[in-house]
Design an enzyme around this catalytic site. Sequence first.
Site, mmCIF file in Angstrom:
data_model
loop_
_atom_site.group_PDB
_atom_site.id
_atom_site.type_symbol
_atom_site.label_atom_id
_atom_site.label_comp_id
_atom_site.label_asym_id
_atom_site.label_seq_id
_atom_site.Cartn_x
_atom_site.Cartn_y
_atom_site.Cartn_z
ATOM 1 N N ASP A 1 10.719 0.963 -0.790
ATOM 2 C CA ASP A 1 9.693 -0.029 -0.461
ATOM 3 C C ASP A 1 9.245 0.159 0.981
ATOM 4 O O ASP A 1 9.937 0.794 1.786
ATOM 5 C CB ASP A 1 10.256 -1.439 -0.653
ATOM 6 N N GLY A 2 8.102 -0.402 1.308
ATOM 7 C CA GLY A 2 7.592 -0.368 2.666
ATOM 8 C C GLY A 2 8.056 -1.581 3.464
ATOM 9 O O GLY A 2 8.964 -2.313 3.054
ATOM 10 N N ALA A 3 7.435 -1.805 4.616
ATOM 11 C CA ALA A 3 7.750 -2.960 5.462
ATOM 12 C C ALA A 3 6.553 -3.239 6.347
ATOM 13 O O ALA A 3 5.726 -2.352 6.616
ATOM 14 C CB ALA A 3 8.988 -2.693 6.314
ATOM 15 N N LYS B 1 9.183 -8.323 5.930
ATOM 16 C CA LYS B 1 8.461 -7.984 4.720
ATOM 17 C C LYS B 1 7.830 -9.252 4.158
ATOM 18 O O LYS B 1 8.215 -10.347 4.524
ATOM 19 C CB LYS B 1 9.403 -7.361 3.684
ATOM 20 N N GLU C 1 11.278 -8.878 -3.830
ATOM 21 C CA GLU C 1 11.690 -7.691 -3.078
ATOM 22 C C GLU C 1 13.123 -7.843 -2.581
ATOM 23 O O GLU C 1 13.927 -6.907 -2.656
ATOM 24 C CB GLU C 1 10.740 -7.459 -1.900
ATOM 25 N N LYS D 1 4.514 0.803 12.129
ATOM 26 C CA LYS D 1 5.401 -0.289 11.699
ATOM 27 C C LYS D 1 6.727 -0.320 12.462
ATOM 28 O O LYS D 1 7.471 -1.294 12.359
ATOM 29 C CB LYS D 1 5.698 -0.156 10.202
ATOM 30 N N SER E 1 0.803 -1.220 0.000
ATOM 31 C CA SER E 1 0.000 0.000 0.000
ATOM 32 C C SER E 1 0.840 1.276 0.000
ATOM 33 O O SER E 1 0.535 2.225 -0.733
ATOM 34 C CB SER E 1 -0.946 0.005 1.203
ATOM 35 N N THR E 2 1.913 1.311 0.783
ATOM 36 C CA THR E 2 2.746 2.516 0.826
ATOM 37 C C THR E 2 3.559 2.649 -0.449
ATOM 38 O O THR E 2 3.723 3.756 -0.986
ATOM 39 C CB THR E 2 3.665 2.494 2.057
ATOM 40 N N GLY F 1 4.182 -9.459 3.670
ATOM 41 C CA GLY F 1 2.756 -9.569 3.967
ATOM 42 C C GLY F 1 1.919 -9.690 2.704
ATOM 43 O O GLY F 1 0.864 -10.332 2.697
#
Length: 222
Positions: A81-83, A94, A103, A121, A30-31, A96
């Site tokens: 990237d997000g986490a 990472k 990644e 997070k 999402s992020t 999910g």
Amino acid sequence: MTQDEQKRAVAREAIKHVVNDAWIGVGSGSTANLFIDELAKIKGRIKGAVASSVKTADRLKTHGIYVEDLNNVDDVPVYIDGADEVTEHGAMIKGGGGALTREKIVAAVARKFVCIVDQSKLVDVLGNFPLPVEVIPLARSYVARELVKLGGHPAWRMGFTTDNGNVVLDVSGLSIVDPVALESTINQIAGVITVGLFARRGADIILLGTDAGVRVIDPRKR
């Protein structure tokens, strides 16, 4: 700020780390999707992107951003990237969304990893979020038994297949005090493709969305 506002704030801040006339590694989730929306506004400044999942590639292409195969790229200055969880030392959980292997590959190639997350997070110790492990289908039961020996409670993510055609075990019940060691241990289990622990190659910069704005954390100074 709401959680969504925090995500949007770090997505905008991450644009400052984009290198002109270069390939940009782009993550999933999402992020990362919000970052893609911001990246589209400056797409004329970059060569294009390397995507960490099919969904990411599709979103990039929808915005008119050229997507290149990683095999054809010899230099990725930055991966954004997000986490699902991250510590101030740069270690992350990472996967999910199930894109952990791709990644991890793009992160390994990139010279800098910028992690973009909202404040929920950030954790002191990894493990509250179930740890994803991508596994060859034939080895699912064996790997699950080995993960139990490590103190985990693996659950098969039924009905889900990764972009690589494999399955995912989500492991709860772990308190990950030594993420580098656990990453190595799980990766050595026969049948494991990769584990969603990003510790051996963690984040170089963390952009953390907070109620007060974006906080920049440099794990190298911790």
